[in-house]
Design a protein around this motif. Structure first.
Motif, PDB file in Angstrom:
ATOM      1  N   PRO A 260       3.366   2.135  -9.250  1.00  0.00           N
ATOM      2  CA  PRO A 260       4.874   2.022  -9.849  1.00  0.00           C
ATOM      3  C   PRO A 260       4.775   1.443 -11.074  1.00  0.00           C
ATOM      4  CG  PRO A 260       4.548   0.270  -8.344  1.00  0.00           C
ATOM      5  CD  PRO A 260       3.133   0.999  -8.501  1.00  0.00           C
ATOM      6  N   LYS A 261       5.942   1.613 -12.160  1.00  0.00           N
ATOM      7  CA  LYS A 261       5.918   0.952 -13.206  1.00  0.00           C
ATOM      8  C   LYS A 261       5.886  -0.543 -13.068  1.00  0.00           C
ATOM      9  CE  LYS A 261       8.247   4.847 -15.083  1.00  0.00           C
ATOM     10  NZ  LYS A 261       9.609   5.436 -14.838  1.00  0.00           N
ATOM     11  N   ALA A 262       6.613  -1.198 -11.931  1.00  0.00           N
ATOM     12  CA  ALA A 262       6.556  -2.480 -11.832  1.00  0.00           C
ATOM     13  C   ALA A 262       5.181  -3.130 -11.426  1.00  0.00           C
ATOM     14  CB  ALA A 262       7.459  -2.733 -10.758  1.00  0.00           C
ATOM     15  N   ASP A 263       5.110  -4.383 -11.628  1.00  0.00           N
ATOM     16  CA  ASP A 263       3.827  -5.217 -11.344  1.00  0.00           C
ATOM     17  C   ASP A 263       3.931  -5.720  -9.782  1.00  0.00           C
ATOM     18  OD1 ASP A 263       2.272  -7.416 -10.989  1.00  0.00           O
ATOM     19  OD2 ASP A 263       2.067  -7.921 -12.950  1.00  0.00           O
ATOM     20  N   LEU A 264       2.949  -4.903  -9.166  1.00  0.00           N
ATOM     21  CA  LEU A 264       3.235  -5.075  -7.597  1.00  0.00           C
ATOM     22  C   LEU A 264       2.017  -6.052  -6.913  1.00  0.00           C
ATOM     23  CD1 LEU A 264       3.895  -3.886  -4.799  1.00  0.00           C
ATOM     24  CD2 LEU A 264       2.569  -2.162  -5.180  1.00  0.00           C
ATOM     25  N   THR A 265       2.630  -7.037  -6.241  1.00  0.00           N
ATOM     26  CA  THR A 265       1.786  -7.885  -5.512  1.00  0.00           C
ATOM     27  C   THR A 265       1.870  -7.826  -4.065  1.00  0.00           C
ATOM     28  OG1 THR A 265       2.076  -9.523  -7.391  1.00  0.00           O
ATOM     29  CG2 THR A 265       0.942 -10.444  -5.532  1.00  0.00           C
ATOM     30  N   VAL A 266       0.706  -7.853  -3.117  1.00  0.00           N
ATOM     31  CA  VAL A 266       0.587  -7.814  -1.974  1.00  0.00           C
ATOM     32  C   VAL A 266       0.487  -8.947  -1.219  1.00  0.00           C
ATOM     33  CG1 VAL A 266      -0.147  -6.692   0.191  1.00  0.00           C
ATOM     34  CG2 VAL A 266      -0.098  -5.464  -1.754  1.00  0.00           C
ATOM     35  N   ILE A 267       1.276  -9.580  -0.390  1.00  0.00           N
ATOM     36  CA  ILE A 267       1.243 -10.773   0.253  1.00  0.00           C
ATOM     37  C   ILE A 267       0.589 -10.819   1.636  1.00  0.00           C
ATOM     38  CG2 ILE A 267       2.284 -13.043   0.691  1.00  0.00           C
ATOM     39  CD1 ILE A 267       3.265 -11.093  -2.203  1.00  0.00           C
ATOM     40  N   GLU A 268      -0.357 -11.228   2.111  1.00  0.00           N
ATOM     41  CA  GLU A 268      -0.929 -11.209   3.313  1.00  0.00           C
ATOM     42  C   GLU A 268      -0.775 -12.640   4.185  1.00  0.00           C
ATOM     43  OE1 GLU A 268      -4.801  -8.840   4.215  1.00  0.00           O
ATOM     44  OE2 GLU A 268      -5.466 -11.054   4.213  1.00  0.00           O
ATOM     45  N   GLY A 269      -0.730 -12.650   5.515  1.00  0.00           N
ATOM     46  CA  GLY A 269      -0.923 -13.742   6.198  1.00  0.00           C
ATOM     47  C   GLY A 269       0.281 -13.780   7.353  1.00  0.00           C
ATOM     48  N   GLU A 270       0.340 -14.846   7.796  1.00  0.00           N
ATOM     49  CA  GLU A 270       1.232 -14.837   9.034  1.00  0.00           C
ATOM     50  C   GLU A 270       2.650 -14.594   8.524  1.00  0.00           C
ATOM     51  OE1 GLU A 270       4.340 -16.487  11.299  1.00  0.00           O
ATOM     52  OE2 GLU A 270       3.734 -18.202   9.927  1.00  0.00           O
ATOM     53  N   LEU A 271       3.402 -13.748   9.159  1.00  0.00           N
ATOM     54  CA  LEU A 271       4.755 -13.124   8.624  1.00  0.00           C
ATOM     55  C   LEU A 271       5.880 -14.041   8.076  1.00  0.00           C
ATOM     56  CD1 LEU A 271       5.664  -9.962  10.787  1.00  0.00           C
ATOM     57  CD2 LEU A 271       4.942 -10.214   8.327  1.00  0.00           C
TER      58      LEU A 271
ATOM     59  N   GLU B 208       4.978  -7.079   1.823  1.00  0.00           N
ATOM     60  CA  GLU B 208       4.214  -7.547   2.769  1.00  0.00           C
ATOM     61  C   GLU B 208       3.026  -6.790   2.795  1.00  0.00           C
ATOM     62  OE1 GLU B 208       6.685  -7.171   6.277  1.00  0.00           O
ATOM     63  OE2 GLU B 208       8.373  -8.756   5.447  1.00  0.00           O
ATOM     64  N   SER B 209       1.891  -7.312   3.645  1.00  0.00           N
ATOM     65  CA  SER B 209       0.607  -6.560   4.009  1.00  0.00           C
ATOM     66  C   SER B 209       0.682  -5.881   5.393  1.00  0.00           C
ATOM     67  CB  SER B 209      -0.346  -7.796   3.958  1.00  0.00           C
ATOM     68  OG  SER B 209      -1.534  -7.046   3.986  1.00  0.00           O
ATOM     69  N   PHE B 210      -0.171  -4.969   5.542  1.00  0.00           N
ATOM     70  CA  PHE B 210      -0.228  -4.345   7.044  1.00  0.00           C
ATOM     71  C   PHE B 210      -1.578  -4.341   7.665  1.00  0.00           C
ATOM     72  CE2 PHE B 210       3.203  -2.614   4.194  1.00  0.00           C
ATOM     73  CZ  PHE B 210       4.249  -3.034   4.936  1.00  0.00           C
TER      74      PHE B 210
END
Ligand code: AMP
Ligand code: MG
Length: 352
Positions: free
Chosen positions: A240-251, A323-325
């Motif tokens: 995507p054009k945006a800066d994307l960050t994925v965050i992983e861990g307990e929900l 979120e992460s999957f």
């Protein structure tokens, strides 16, 4: 050029549209059409000049080979030098379907289609419209995803229009696709066969029919210095054009961290998008929050991923937090695409 757009509707005679698409393909033109994975941008795979037009329309690097789409096993015989027994077993189990296999190519496949390689990637799709278009176009259709190189793959005809209108001859609009991530790629020229790109046909499903399969190590270790075996996997993709960050861990902790990051960017005046799930969207009070699907059925997540990234582009979002999957089953395809879209930017929250 003006792009012809034709909608295919069920319970209606669509013969004329399929014939028009086939005629364009046979005369060396470009036609986008739906498949069960994503929309493909088709050209006659055996006509080098036609295949080259795909690279120009997409802005695709010329060393990134195309997948040849067929509808029957006789066609596979014609474009390959040799079909290993294991490939026949895999084909019996998962073709037609969202799986591409790599073989040594026969002479009739031009280097312009294979990016200069002696191997050819082949897929037999199950989507009815795709099959009709392939047959009408001569039976051997090179078709990468019908997006501008680097952008999220198209899962609806509108996405193809956004990227390629005016650059291709025709779009066959068959509505939204079902799976939403590209095919699994399995290299049959090595022992054991090796997964070069994860997709809806999972490693576990392949294990069931042929036993051991390897996985290209660079898929798991994106910072590896080695080039991935599928040339296309080395490029930043799906972005995507945006800066994307994925965050992983307990929900719950993930939601807290996403809210903290989102608030920070919002207070600086940026537009912020958040990717949550049915189970979690209620936890996000700020930003442009989108529900990607349910964790109970990850196929729903796969089918919405690229569309959501495009929606954020259209909304002018500048930072996206996702979120992460799980990376089991179809999850490995989801995480592979999501992390590529994020330029591998992931925050791993430790257990507390
Ligand atoms: P796309 O059709 O845009 O989903 O991309 C096709 C993918 O298949 C790219 O990642 C290519 O690098 C890969 N591919 C196609 N042909 C070959 C081949 N002969 N060997 C290895 N990878 C291939
Ligand atoms: Mg692609």
């Amino acid at each position: 050029m003006k792009t012809i757009i034709k909608k295919i509707t069920k319970n209606q005679n669509n013969t004329d549209i399929i014939k028009q698409a086939g005629d364009i393909l046979k005369s060396g033109g470009l036609v986008a059409f739906p498949t069960e994975t994503v929309y493909g941008l088709g050209a006659d795979a055996l006509n080098e000049q036609a295949a080259k037009k795909i690279y120009a329309a997409k802005g695709r690097p010329s060393d990134n080979p195309l997948i040849v789409h067929i509808t029957n096993m006789e066609a596979l015989d014609k474009i390959t030098e040799y079909i290993p027994q294991e490939a026949r077993i895999v084909a019996d189990a998962y073709w037609p379907g969202p799986l591409t296999m790599i073989f040594r190519k026969s002479e009739i496949v031009p280097m312009g289609t294979t990016g200069g390689l002696n191997t050819v990637a082949v897929r037999m799709p199950s989507h009815e419209i795709a099959r009709e278009v392939i047959d009408a176009g001569g039976g051997y259709i090179a078709a990468p995803s019908a997006n501008t190189s680097g952008r999220p793959s198209p899962t609806a005809a509108e996405h193809v229009q956004e990227d390629l209108s005016g650059r291709i001859d025709m779009i066959v609009d068959g509505g939204a696709v079902e799976i939403g991530v590209e095919s699994t790629i399995l290299d049959m020229t090595v022992t054991p066969p090796m997964i070069l790109r994860p997709g809806a046909i999972t490693r576990e499903m392949l294990n069931e029919v042929i036993g051991e399969v390897a996985v290209d190590k660079t898929l798991m270790n994106p910072n590896s210095k080695k080039a991935p075996k599928a040339p296309g996997m080395k490029y930043r993709h799906y972005a995507p054009k945006a800066d994307l960050t994925v965050i992983e861990g307990e929900l719950d902790r993930v939601a807290d961290e996403i809210n903290r990051l989102a608030q920070e960017k919002l207070s600086e005046g940026y537009k912020v998008g958040i990717i949550g799930t049915e189970e979690t969207v209620g936890k996000y009070p700020f930003g442009d929050v989108k529900c990607i699907g349910t964790r109970e059925d990850e196929a729903t997540i796969a089918s919405h991923l690229f569309g959501i990234l495009r929606e954020f582009d259209n909304d002018g979002v500048e930072y996206i937090y996702s979120e992460s999957f799980d990376s089991e089953g179809i999850g490995s395809a989801i995480m592979n695409r999501l992390l590529k879209a994020a330029g591998q930017h992931i925050i791993r929250l430790g257990n507390k």
